[in-house]
Design an enzyme around this catalytic site. Structure first.
Site, PDB file in Angstrom:
ATOM      1  N   CYS A 177       5.369  15.244  11.873  1.00  0.00           N
ATOM      2  CA  CYS A 177       4.439  16.404  12.495  1.00  0.00           C
ATOM      3  C   CYS A 177       4.144  16.863  11.276  1.00  0.00           C
ATOM      4  O   CYS A 177       5.399  17.760  11.330  1.00  0.00           O
ATOM      5  CB  CYS A 177       5.020  16.551  13.377  1.00  0.00           C
ATOM      6  SG  CYS A 177       3.463  17.317  14.466  1.00  0.00           S
ATOM      7  N   GLY A 220      15.077   2.366 -14.111  1.00  0.00           N
ATOM      8  CA  GLY A 220      13.929   1.922 -13.769  1.00  0.00           C
ATOM      9  C   GLY A 220      13.443   2.977 -14.161  1.00  0.00           C
ATOM     10  O   GLY A 220      12.190   3.280 -12.574  1.00  0.00           O
ATOM     11  N   THR A 221      13.288   4.927 -14.413  1.00  0.00           N
ATOM     12  CA  THR A 221      12.320   5.460 -13.821  1.00  0.00           C
ATOM     13  C   THR A 221      11.678   5.957 -15.131  1.00  0.00           C
ATOM     14  O   THR A 221      12.417   5.761 -16.645  1.00  0.00           O
ATOM     15  CB  THR A 221      13.329   6.558 -13.915  1.00  0.00           C
ATOM     16  OG1 THR A 221      14.782   6.935 -14.759  1.00  0.00           O
ATOM     17  CG2 THR A 221      14.782   6.418 -12.730  1.00  0.00           C
ATOM     18  N   ASN A 224      15.943   0.517 -18.208  1.00  0.00           N
ATOM     19  CA  ASN A 224      14.672   0.519 -18.755  1.00  0.00           C
ATOM     20  C   ASN A 224      14.161  -0.952 -18.957  1.00  0.00           C
ATOM     21  O   ASN A 224      14.450  -1.081 -20.088  1.00  0.00           O
ATOM     22  CB  ASN A 224      13.952   1.970 -19.080  1.00  0.00           C
ATOM     23  CG  ASN A 224      13.884   2.582 -17.896  1.00  0.00           C
ATOM     24  OD1 ASN A 224      13.414   2.479 -16.705  1.00  0.00           O
ATOM     25  ND2 ASN A 224      14.283   3.849 -18.015  1.00  0.00           N
ATOM     26  N   TYR A 264      -0.849   4.182   2.900  1.00  0.00           N
ATOM     27  CA  TYR A 264       0.730   3.725   3.310  1.00  0.00           C
ATOM     28  C   TYR A 264       1.169   3.393   4.514  1.00  0.00           C
ATOM     29  O   TYR A 264       1.756   1.899   4.107  1.00  0.00           O
ATOM     30  CB  TYR A 264       1.303   5.254   3.603  1.00  0.00           C
ATOM     31  CG  TYR A 264       2.086   6.240   2.375  1.00  0.00           C
ATOM     32  CD1 TYR A 264       2.731   6.223   1.693  1.00  0.00           C
ATOM     33  CD2 TYR A 264       0.687   7.838   2.331  1.00  0.00           C
ATOM     34  CE1 TYR A 264       2.699   6.948   0.777  1.00  0.00           C
ATOM     35  CE2 TYR A 264       0.830   8.004   1.003  1.00  0.00           C
ATOM     36  CZ  TYR A 264       1.991   7.969   0.634  1.00  0.00           C
ATOM     37  OH  TYR A 264       2.118   8.649  -0.703  1.00  0.00           O
ATOM     38  N   CYS A 297       2.094  13.482  17.828  1.00  0.00           N
ATOM     39  CA  CYS A 297       3.736  13.664  17.781  1.00  0.00           C
ATOM     40  C   CYS A 297       4.552  13.881  19.100  1.00  0.00           C
ATOM     41  O   CYS A 297       4.036  14.459  20.037  1.00  0.00           O
ATOM     42  CB  CYS A 297       3.927  15.143  17.650  1.00  0.00           C
ATOM     43  SG  CYS A 297       5.966  16.238  16.978  1.00  0.00           S
ATOM     44  N   HIS A 318      12.245  11.499  -2.048  1.00  0.00           N
ATOM     45  CA  HIS A 318      11.304  11.386  -2.362  1.00  0.00           C
ATOM     46  C   HIS A 318      11.181  10.907  -1.097  1.00  0.00           C
ATOM     47  O   HIS A 318       8.882  10.695  -0.618  1.00  0.00           O
ATOM     48  CB  HIS A 318      10.407  10.893  -3.584  1.00  0.00           C
ATOM     49  CG  HIS A 318      10.452  11.272  -4.408  1.00  0.00           C
ATOM     50  ND1 HIS A 318       9.802  10.984  -5.587  1.00  0.00           N
ATOM     51  CD2 HIS A 318      10.785  12.841  -4.873  1.00  0.00           C
ATOM     52  CE1 HIS A 318      10.170  11.352  -7.268  1.00  0.00           C
ATOM     53  NE2 HIS A 318      10.692  12.949  -6.023  1.00  0.00           N
ATOM     54  N   ASP A 331      10.445   2.615  -0.612  1.00  0.00           N
ATOM     55  CA  ASP A 331      11.319   2.155  -0.104  1.00  0.00           C
ATOM     56  C   ASP A 331      12.602   2.131   0.307  1.00  0.00           C
ATOM     57  O   ASP A 331      13.267   2.390   0.674  1.00  0.00           O
ATOM     58  CB  ASP A 331      10.866   0.081  -0.205  1.00  0.00           C
ATOM     59  CG  ASP A 331      11.294   0.474  -1.542  1.00  0.00           C
ATOM     60  OD1 ASP A 331      13.123   0.397  -2.070  1.00  0.00           O
ATOM     61  OD2 ASP A 331      10.785   0.328  -3.525  1.00  0.00           O
ATOM     62  N   ASN A 379      12.250   5.642  -4.642  1.00  0.00           N
ATOM     63  CA  ASN A 379      11.749   4.730  -3.817  1.00  0.00           C
ATOM     64  C   ASN A 379      11.493   5.154  -2.951  1.00  0.00           C
ATOM     65  O   ASN A 379      12.505   6.206  -1.895  1.00  0.00           O
ATOM     66  CB  ASN A 379      12.307   3.219  -4.518  1.00  0.00           C
ATOM     67  CG  ASN A 379      12.212   3.096  -5.992  1.00  0.00           C
ATOM     68  OD1 ASN A 379      11.256   3.315  -6.933  1.00  0.00           O
ATOM     69  ND2 ASN A 379      12.843   2.760  -6.724  1.00  0.00           N
TER      70      ASN A 379
END
Length: 226
Positions: A111, A169-170, A195, A52, A130, A103, A88, A86
């Site tokens: 934490c 775009g899914t 798409n 990540y 934390c 998401h 971002d 997404n």
């Protein structure tokens, strides 16, 4: 018009960010099971953080494209609820104000011990304490497989009011988002997908607009504004 737009990895692909899962079943060279589940984090938190951290760096250098900017313009013309799968921040940097990240987001830290949230630093480590409870249980504020997406009550409420639902775009694979079109259509909303290739749930949409999001989304938004 009340519009709900759901965006997925395809809208950010043209900004240089990898789509969710490649044809070989890997996600940026990692198995999803190794980097995107609570079990993976418990087994190897250092690997998950490295993954990540790299995604955060890459997302930070990416730039919003014409599709992100067009959706920001759409909000000025209609009552828009913008939901993204997404993690971002390209929608925000493209001009959208209120974006529902179902998401989670790379910009957040969570934490695992007490649930405290705070802005994520560029690099996160398993040893990071934390700021609230001091536990070394820092994780990305990302919804992993097996976890419940965020803001679902707000999303379902918006779906029930939507006159138009658009998925951009899914893949149509990941639930509960894959069920949004069917639910919206059942309540009378027009459903459209944009798409490169038809989504797995393409049959749930009345209309399909093929092509790259940077071309299809601005044209679609212009038609709604016109």
């Amino acid at each position: 018009m009340r519009i709900l737009v759901l965006t997925g990895a395809g809208i950010s692909a043209e900004s240089g960010l990898s789509t969710f899962r490649a044809a070989d079943g890997l996600w940026e060279r990692h198995r999803v099971e190794d980097v995107a589940t609570p079990e993976a984090f418990a087994r190897d938190p250092a690997l998950v953080h490295r993954f990540y951290n790299a995604r955060r760096e890459k997302a930070g250098s990416a730039q919003p494209n014409a599709a992100h900017r067009a959706l920001a313009e759409l909000a000025h013309a209609h009552d828009l609820t913008l939901v993204t799968q997404n993690v971002d921040d390209l929608h925000e940097r493209g001009g959208s104000g209120d974006v529902i990240h179902m998401h989670g987001a790379l910009s957040g830290a969570l934490c695992a011990a007490c649930g405290q949230r705070w802005p994520a630093p560029a690099v996160m480590l398993p040893s990071d304490p934390c700021p609230a409870c001091g536990a070394a249980a820092t994780r990305p504020d990302i919804v992993w497989f097996g976890e419940i997406p965020y803001h679902m009550e707000r999303i379902w409420a918006a779906l029930e009011q939507a006159e138009l639902f658009a998925a951009i775009g899914t893949s149509g694979v990941v639930y509960p988002a894959a069920g949004f079109a069917q639910h919206a259509a059942r309540l009378g909303a027009e459903c459209v997908e944009m798409n490169l290739d038809p989504a797995v749930n393409a049959r749930d949409f009345r209309r399909s607009i093929p092509g790259p999001a940077s071309q299809t989304v601005p044209a679609w938004v212009a038609s709604l504004k016109g």
